[in-house]
Motif scaffolding. Structure first.
Motif, short mmCIF file in Angstrom:
data_model
loop_
_atom_site.label_atom_id
_atom_site.label_comp_id
_atom_site.label_asym_id
_atom_site.label_seq_id
_atom_site.Cartn_x
_atom_site.Cartn_y
_atom_site.Cartn_z
N LEU A 1 1.01 -1.38 -0.08
CA LEU A 1 -0.19 0.05 -0.04
C LEU A 1 0.96 1.21 -0.04
CD1 LEU A 1 -2.72 -1.08 2.67
CD2 LEU A 1 -3.04 -1.06 0.22
N HIS A 2 0.91 2.02 -1.08
CA HIS A 2 1.83 2.99 -1.22
C HIS A 2 1.10 4.35 -0.46
CE1 HIS A 2 3.09 7.06 -3.16
NE2 HIS A 2 4.21 6.42 -3.04
N GLU A 3 1.64 5.01 0.56
CA GLU A 3 1.27 6.13 1.25
C GLU A 3 1.78 7.31 0.62
OE1 GLU A 3 1.58 8.34 5.56
OE2 GLU A 3 1.56 6.40 5.38
N ASN A 4 1.11 8.31 0.31
CA ASN A 4 1.43 9.60 -0.25
C ASN A 4 2.15 10.56 0.80
OD1 ASN A 4 -1.34 9.39 0.34
ND2 ASN A 4 -1.17 11.84 0.30
N GLU A 5 3.23 10.03 1.35
CA GLU A 5 3.86 10.88 2.26
C GLU A 5 4.62 12.21 1.48
OE1 GLU A 5 6.01 11.61 6.12
OE2 GLU A 5 4.44 10.30 5.54
N LYS A 6 4.65 13.25 2.34
CA LYS A 6 4.98 14.50 1.59
C LYS A 6 6.55 14.20 1.55
CE LYS A 6 5.10 16.81 6.02
NZ LYS A 6 4.35 15.78 7.00
N ASP A 7 7.13 14.92 0.38
CA ASP A 7 8.61 14.92 0.13
C ASP A 7 9.05 13.66 -0.50
OD1 ASP A 7 8.50 17.56 1.01
OD2 ASP A 7 9.16 16.94 2.98
N ILE A 8 8.06 12.56 -0.60
CA ILE A 8 8.63 11.46 -1.25
C ILE A 8 8.22 11.69 -2.90
CG2 ILE A 8 8.79 9.87 0.48
CD1 ILE A 8 6.05 8.52 -0.73
N TYR A 9 8.87 10.60 -3.61
CA TYR A 9 8.52 10.95 -5.18
C TYR A 9 6.92 10.97 -5.33
CZ TYR A 9 7.86 10.27 -10.02
OH TYR A 9 7.55 10.45 -11.52
N GLY A 10 6.37 9.95 -4.51
CA GLY A 10 4.63 9.73 -4.89
C GLY A 10 4.24 10.76 -3.76
N ASP A 11 4.27 12.18 -3.87
CA ASP A 11 3.35 13.02 -2.70
C ASP A 11 2.57 13.63 -3.55
OD1 ASP A 11 5.05 14.83 -4.26
OD2 ASP A 11 6.04 15.62 -2.52
N THR A 12 2.45 13.65 -4.62
CA THR A 12 1.21 14.26 -5.44
C THR A 12 0.35 13.19 -6.03
OG1 THR A 12 2.20 14.75 -7.59
CG2 THR A 12 2.48 16.51 -5.72
N PRO A 13 -0.99 13.66 -6.39
CA PRO A 13 -1.80 12.63 -7.06
C PRO A 13 -1.01 12.10 -8.44
CG PRO A 13 -3.28 14.45 -6.09
CD PRO A 13 -1.63 14.83 -6.10
N GLU A 14 -0.48 13.07 -9.25
CA GLU A 14 -0.09 12.71 -10.57
C GLU A 14 1.08 11.81 -10.47
OE1 GLU A 14 -2.19 16.86 -10.56
OE2 GLU A 14 -0.38 15.87 -9.07
N ARG A 15 1.87 12.08 -9.36
CA ARG A 15 3.00 11.17 -9.37
C ARG A 15 2.77 9.65 -8.84
NH1 ARG A 15 6.15 15.90 -8.70
NH2 ARG A 15 6.04 15.95 -6.37
N VAL A 16 1.66 9.97 -7.70
CA VAL A 16 1.12 8.31 -7.52
C VAL A 16 0.70 7.65 -8.73
CG1 VAL A 16 -0.42 7.23 -5.87
CG2 VAL A 16 0.70 9.22 -5.04
N LEU A 17 -0.06 8.54 -9.32
CA LEU A 17 -0.64 7.78 -10.51
C LEU A 17 0.62 7.26 -11.65
CD1 LEU A 17 -3.24 7.18 -12.28
CD2 LEU A 17 -3.06 9.22 -13.23
#
Length: 281
Positions: free
Chosen positions: A145-161
């Motif tokens: 389960l990827h959590e959208n922690e701030k300051d990691i690569y996937g911290d915005t919806p666009e990069r999580v997608l």
């Protein structure tokens, strides 16, 4: 005709309550939760526990009648410059913990980057590591389960997608954290829900105020919890909702609330779900 309300399974980060798993279980049960999300116990992170500690913890939770919703690992919450094998090895420990605790979910992150580097500079190494972790999870029969922690690569919806589409694995899904989105300047539901809903499998209950990024009880910030809960209800979501309030201080193992503030957070969330016609079990 009787209409059955959709049911969600209530859980929570036990170590936000106390280092003692007996206290963790008691507070969660008082809030009506049947499950616990395990990040640490006795001030030891889940991936650092020896086998004897894991078995002791599993026995306590079983005796208290608590299921485990997920292992809240720190996998991927490190700099992306570390070797791929570093986090794969830690994931193997997390998979073992998940097996001992009888859960198939493991929370992970998508890596920090060095000073002066932008997301585009580390995209390749991030994807390489996320693919390696997902392959390990697939082989181990667990779901990350990827959590959208701030300051990691996937911290915005666009990069999580971007991560979800690039890795393209059933062993990698989204843990939705609205507070973390707010803290990077995102309106979670408005700007992220539609695109990420196909991957959204786990709800982390945390809210934050946009003006100062302060974490708030559910519904009192700008995390668009009301809209998200209503949409998940309409979509037929029946998964876990895990309380992660962060209402007091943070420490080396993560956020902390204490029993009293954790109770405030739990009751705030239940008011939202009651209003939306969602049953928590």
């Amino acid at each position: 005709m009787t209409v059955t309300q959709p049911g969600w399974t209530l859980s929570g980060f036990g170590d936000e309550i106390s280092p003692d798993p007996l206290v963790q279980a008691a507070v969660l049960q008082a809030l009506g939760a049947s499950h616990i999300e395990v990040r640490s116990a006795w001030e030891t992170n889940i991936v650092e526990m020896e086998e004897a500690e894991l078995l002791r913890l599993a026995g306590i939770l079983r005796e208290e009648g608590m299921g485990v919703s997920a292992v809240a690992s720190p996998i991927g919450k490190v700099d992306v410059s570390l070797p791929v094998s570093h986090e794969v090895e830690r994931l193997r420990r997390a998979i073992n913990a998940a097996n001992v605790l009888d859960t198939h979910y493991i929370r992970i992150f998508s890596f920090y980057r060095g000073e002066g580097l932008g997301p585009e500079d580390v995209r390749g190494p991030v994807m390489e590591r996320m693919q390696a972790l997902s392959a390990e999870a697939q082989a181990g029969g667990v779901v990350l389960l990827h959590e959208n922690e701030k300051d990691i690569y996937g911290d915005t919806p666009e990069r999580v997608l971007d991560i979800m589409k690039t890795v393209d694995s059933e062993a990698l899904r989204v843990a939705w954290d609205p507070a973390n989105f707010v803290q990077v300047g995102v309106k979670p539901f408005t700007e992220g829900y539609e695109n990420l809903r196909p991957y959204l499998e786990y709800l982390q209950v945390k809210d934050a105020r946009a003006s100062d990024r302060l974490v708030m009880p559910a519904g009192e910030g700008d995390g668009e919890l009301q809209e998200t809960i209503a949409a998940l209800r309409e979509d037929g979501f029946t998964g876990f909702a895990s309380l992660e309030p962060h209402l007091a201080n943070t420490h080396h193992l993560g956020g902390f609330s204490g029993p009293s503030a954790f109770g405030v957070a739990g009751r705030a969330f239940r008011r939202l779900t009651d209003d939306a016609g969602v049953t928590l079990r």
